[in-house]
Structure formats: structure tokens, C-alpha cells
Design a protein around this motif. Sequence first.
Motif: not given
Length: 993
Positions: A707-708, A904, A907, A909-910
Motif C-alpha cells: 500500500k506504500r 483494500l 490490507w 491497499i489504495d
Amino acid sequence: MVGNDWVNSYLEAILAAEPGIGDSKSSLLLRERGHFSPSRYFVEEVITGFDETDLHRSWVQAAATRSPQERNTRLENLCWRIWNLARQKKKVEGKNAKRAAKRHLLREKARKEVTADMSEDFSEGEKADVPGEIPTLSDGNTKGRMSRVSSVDVFENWFAQHKEKKLYIVLIRQVTAPDVDSSYSEPTEMLNPLDTDSTEQEHGESSGAYIVRIPFGPKDKYVPKELLWPHIPEFVDRALSYIMKISKALDEEIFEGGGGQVWPVSIHGHYADAGDSAALLSGALNVPMVFTGHSLGRDKLEQLLKQGRPKEEINANYKIMRRIEAEELCLDASEIIITSTRQEIDEQWRLYDGFDPVLERKLRARMKRGVSCLGRFMPRTVVIPPGMEFHHIVPHDVDADGDDEDPQSPDPPIWSEIMRFFSNPRKPMILALARPDPKKNLVTLVKAFGECRPLRELANLTLIMGNRNDIDELSTTNSSVLLSILKLIDKYDLYGQVAMPKHHKQSDVPEIYRLAAKTKGVFINPAFIEPFGLTLIEAGAHGLPTVATINGGPVDIHRVLDNGLLVDPHDQQAISDALLKLVSDKHLWTRCRQNGLKNIHLFSWPEHCKTYLARIASCKQRSPKWQRVEFENSDPDSPSDSLRDIHDISLNLKLSLDGEKSSVDTNLDAEDTTSAERKAKLEKAVSTLSQKKISTEKIDSKMPTLKRRKHIFVISVDCSTNSDLLSVVKTVMDVAGDSTGFILSTSMTVSETHTTLLSGGLKPQDFDAVICNSGSELYFTASASSEDNKTALPYTHDPDYHSHIEFRWGGENLRKTLIRWISSVEEKKKMKQGEILCEDEASSTNYCLSFKVKDPASIPPMKELRKLMRIQALRCNVVYCQNGARLNVIPVLASRSQALRYLLVRWGIDLSNMVVFVGDSGDTDYEGLLGGVHKTVILKGIASDLRELHGNRSYPMEDVTPLNSPNITEAEECGCDAIKVALEKLGINLRKP
């Protein structure tokens, strides 16, 4: 027949012209036929059962001709045009009858197969009661003014008992357009209670009710609901992100950030487009879904087909097939289907492949007795009528003479507007309130009134038929009804007995009801069919007895209120008898009035909410249950941190290179055990293995940091050959920058994926995750350095994914049904060259049943296969893949697109950071990958040969693909430069500084 009264004038004119037909100057066609009676032909062949309003225009043109000879020719043409229309109508009726018979045969066949599987016939216990019925209360006396809503106290008591459970209601939708009120574009609106002073402390400043408007689709432009379908995935993604933010905020508020996330109790979809969204959200969140739908797509399609409208035209105007598929998905995903009336269940929902009232009762009875349904599921149907607001209604009692208890109060202006029509305004008023539409059957009402002398002597008739200035300015249909009524008034000499006011305001309607009650009158709804019958509830709330049609919602209303009589709308005599009985029998009139006033609270909003919440509470509650995972601290800025570093998440399950199934379940006998037993044994064996690994080995895993990543490239290209797929993968990876993560999403198994990557010189560690088996499997890659067993695949299965997607998964029972279906198809096709489809055990898993397609030409299209599963009450997602060589059957709410949404939810996640790469076409789940908040790059020239898989679709791809979306672009070819240009169009610049 209703709407055909103008035909009388036609016949009169035709008869007047008949002598000219027999003379020598008549048309040649008629002379050759000998003596011909247009009037007899018209009556015997056409009028009985035919209604075509546009014939009126033809007649006007014919009547305008002055020449008798030309007029006779036009009459002849008119007759033969009518004959042609009648013939075409019979053809349409024949097609509809064949289609209905075919559907009936399929359903009966499915019922027999299900009964054979269950080895049980219906028992008395399975003849369940009608769901959702509200019992009629016993008689009682209601005198004087009625309390505003008598169920408020009951509702407040219920609320007090559940006071500790905070309930938040969120409505989601946004409209932003110059021609739409700006309030619809406000991002958030809090709904304040009526009594803010007394409820703010207990309920909060907004009583827990919000309207949240989420933007999606074209900006600053109103989009009709028929054109919203391509934008549904974007709405789902944005709504999902909002729900996750709210869940996290409630965690901070309630659990102080302790990880106790608050999930929705249920997701409610209203109408097809919202239902489609709710189904996807329900699957992404793994929470129950409830659906409410009225005027369903199949019912509308049937009506339009009966009118002779071509199916292609219907679909082009209404996107009806896309709507029907959305409603079928709602049946797949919903725990409860809420309807306003029983008629909706019996007459509308029964048209759907995924719903059978008989099978629904059978499955429900088995569930009550704790008997297995063998993988079959049917949503529970519940009748909950919509609520009404009664706080402004205060019906007055009337004395024996019909006088109001407050005779000095001034009469409303609408009263005098109505009373001016009557020669004796003190007679009881028969009130009908409906638009002048043939379906409302007002012409039959006037006939019934006009031909019953005792009724005419006892009562007046008031017809409130909307507002009008000039009848000629109305539509052809409405004007024809009004003209017919005017002619009947003249025919029966009803002057001074029938009121037809031209204008009224909405605020006048309660006063009109009150006037009818004051005169001890009756309200009537004689429609041929009434979906619900809101006016009947309004009339009952004002203490007005009712006469209503036996077709549709009034049956349910009458069962609750018990304040009148039901009649056959086609029986004119029954209508007049019912009206006469109520206006002549004062004791019956009083009892019906009292019953209505006593029971009307059952249709109030508090009663509706109480019943609704009780039904929601009866749902089997489910929500995401994450296994506890311990992570070591990691450097968030490290470019190597990603999900690829997770090599052990609780299960630490190592997969054998020999196939999909772990060695831990090789001793399980698939033929001798049920799916549940197999699952329990597998979980026990895996748990034992996991405990052994954990006891001797420290968990070496890092916080998922995908996600980063600045960008996440999801390669979902479906190619005919592995070499083509590898070429696409390498090209996309060459374009990506250092801070880009990768997910490979295919229909292959994890072992097939691993073999394919190695054959192209790629490492599994090049990817953060792989989505396999068309979205039924999700794996994270393990670091190469952590592998202690060189014979194991370097992938770790997400431990929560299967529990997240297993909703209504039929498992072994589904497999048996598919095997039986294969045999029946082969027998039907009389295949001599061998099997057309066979089970692929090596590619199958516990959540994916794979089949090899031996003869693609003999396999039914996707829509037929889905239909088969739904008729059998087996809920699954069927995907043709690998250029039609394989058929994957997975859980109904699992897919490659839903797997991305899971990232999403689980975890964080965008989704907006993702770029999904697809070809010109793909597997039959291809359409789900195109829409959403993620970016999409279509690689032109790739997988274009797979378009044949999408042939014979129920609806065109344009109905699901958002045209001119800023999130979708095309790369002219699968080359680095072309892909970079496409990414730049999406606002993604990967050029290194």
C-alpha cells in the motif's frame, strides 16, 4: 372493452357507408370478395381483445375525406390494417406463450432434479406459511380523534430496549448537474429528528442517520439511471473506501484504536442499479445484503413484449438485459428480498431464473429442521409494506347524519369545487383518485355506476383524475379515457351525480378524503392490477371504507386493514354490488371505518422500521474475521518492503509442485466424505502442520507495504499462449519504475503460474502477489532467501481469503450437479466423438472447480450456463477462460476484480494507486476488470482473438464499459513507448529524474 368506446362511432360510420360497398363504384378488392361486412368483421375479429389507440388517428384521416368512394377505400384499408395488427399481436402472444412454456419446463425439470438430490418430497412441515404476513387484529371500537401514530410508543419501547446498540443508517448517492437542485450534490447531510430537543441527548445530533453522496461517473452532468451501469464499479470502489474510513473512525472512537473494527450490519440495495452495487459491496466486505426492488426488469420486459415492441428496441432504450442480470445477481447475493406485496413475489420474482417460490419454501423448511440443503440457497422473501407519515392526519368522527364534530370550522375550498357538480351533495360520495389511464379501469367504474339505478339513487361519484386545462392537450391515451367517461355521463344522464374537477393541489388530497368520509362515502380503486395501492392506505387513514381490485397489493392491504371489500375489476356487476353494499349498510360501513382506523398504524414508518430491523436481526450475521498476524518492525522507507516479503502468515502452508492440493489432504476420500468433513479434516491437518512449523521456526514476515508503493501494476492480460503472456509481462515490467509493485492476475493455478514464470526467466519474487483460478485464490510471494524447502512453491496463501469468499459456495454438491449437467448435455447432443467437457482434477481446488472443454462448439454460452445454475439454486460464478479451453466455477462473489477490492478491505491497499493492464478482450470475466477507481490500460492487438468467448451475450459490452472515462486509455501496441504514452494520459509519469 376499456379504451375502445370510441369504436362505437367507427361502427356507426362504417355501417352508414356499407351500402356504398356493394355498388359498382366500390373498390375492386371488396367486389372480388363478394359481400363483405366491415362492421361484423371489426366486432368479431378485432374488438374482442384488441386495443390500439393509434387507430384513432387513422380514423380521423379517413373521416376527413369528403368523397364517398375514397372514404370507402380508406375504410377498407383501415379494416385490413386492423386485421394485420391483430395478426401480429397473435404472433407476439404465441411467442410469449412459447417462452413461458419453455421457462416452466426448465423450472419443473430443475425441481425434479433438486427433489431427487434431496431424496425428499414435500411434507406438511414444508408447506410453510406465507412470509412476512402481518396478522389482522381483532375488532375494536375507535371513536373520536385518532392518535397521530399509535405505534410510536411501541417503537420507543423497542428503542429503549436496544438503546445500548448504536445504529447508524447511511444513504449513499450523489447528483451534480446545473439543472438539478444543489442540495443533491452536498457531500454529507445529517438527518435531524423532528423533536430535536428531547432526542439529541439520547440519539445524537443526527439520530445516527446520514445521507452521504459519493461522486462517480461524469461530472456536472445528470446521468439517467439507464445509463449508470458502466459507472457502477467506480461507485462501488468509492463507497468501499468510505466505509473503510468510517469503520476505522468508529474503531478509534469505540475501541480506542484497539483493532475492533465496526462493520456494517447489512447493506441494503434498492432497485437494480443499487442492488448491483450492494452485491459487489457485500462480497467485498463479506456482510449480509438485503434487496428491495419494485417494477422489476423481467416484468417490464414481458409487458413491453406483449405490446409488440422488438426486444432489440427495448434493450436499447432501457438497457433491460443489463438490469435483469443485476437483479439476478441480487438474488444470488441477498439474504432477504423485501417486497411491498405478495403479488410482487408471485407475479414478478417468479419470472427470474434465480428464484422459485416452491423451492424457496422447501429449502426454508429444511433449514428450520436442520436438514442439509446440499449446497443450494434461496433468499428469503419478506413482505414489508412501505411506511407512511400519519402525524398530519387527524380523522374526525361523524355522527349519524354525517356531520363533522366541529361544524363551525370553515370548509376547504376544494369541497365547494366538488360539491358544485352535485344536485344533492348530501348523498354519500364514491371517490376514485387516479390518472385517466386505461389500466386504472375508470370507464368500467362509470358504467357500473350508471347502470345500477339503486346505487345512483343513493350516492354520488367523484373522479379526481389529475389536472387538465384542455382535454385536447392531453396525451392520446388520457384524452380517450376522459372522452369515453364524458360520453358515458351523457349516455346514462349522470349530470348532477358525477364530479370531475379540472384542478386540485396535492395539499387538497387529504381534504378530499375527509369530504368523502364526512358524507359516509366509499373510496374505490378498480384498477386491473395495482402494484401496491398507496391511495387505499391514505383512504383508510382518513376513516374511509374501501373497495379495491383483487389483483396486486390491495389484497395485502385488505388483509391488514380489513376495512372494505375486494372485487374482480373485470366484473362490472361485482363493482356496483360492492359499492351498493357499503353505502346502504351503515353497520358495515361503520365497522369498516373502525377497522381501518384501528389497524392503520401497521403501515406507519415506525412499524415499518421495527419490522425491517427485526428481519435484519434474523439474518445470519457475518463480517470479516481476520486471523491474528504478528509482524516484525520494518523500515517503511525501504524500497524492498512489499507483500512479496511475507513468507509466513499464520498458516505457513507449503504447496507441492505436483498440483494444487496440499499433501495434507491426500488421505481424504473425496467420494466418501462430505465437503464439510473434508474441509474440517483439511483445516485440522493444516493447523497441526502450522503449529509444528511455528514451534521450531520464528515467523519471519514483514508488515505488508504494498500500500506504500507509489504505483501497483496489475497484469490481467488473458492470452491464448503463455509466450504471449510472458512477452506482455516483461514489457510492462520494463516500463515500471523502482517504486512499482506487481500483481499477476490470471485463470491459471498457482503451480501453472509458477511454471510459466520460470519458463520465461522470471522469478516469483518479482511479484508482490498472484491472483489465481479466476480470482478464487490469492497468494503472496515469499523471499527466496527464506526458502528452506526447495521442492515447495515460494507462495503463501492469504489465510483469510477463502473465509471471505465462501458465501453460498456449493462445493461438492455443486460439483455433482455440474457432472450431471455434462452428462445430460452429452446425451442431448448425442455425442459420438466422446466427451465435450470433463473434470480437471489437477486444476481444481476447494474453491475452484475446473473443467476441460473438449468441444467448445457444443458448450452453451455463458448466459445459458448461469441460467442452469440459478434454476438449480446453485450460486456460483462461471468463467470461460484460456481461449475457451477451460471452465472455472468459483464462489458467486469471487472474481479477479473482487480480489483487488479484498486487498483494500484486508490490507488497506489504495485502489486508485493500481493500474490494471488488459487486452482487447479476455476471459468471460473481462468486463469486471475495466471499471472502477483504478486506472486501466487496454493493450491493442492483444487477446483480440478471445472476442468469440463473448458472443451471444445477454447485453452488449457498451452497457458495462464506461466510454470516455478518464481512468481508461489504450496503448496502440504492446511496446514500452506505447505503454508510457498511455500511462502519461492517465497522469502517471514513470520517467526517472
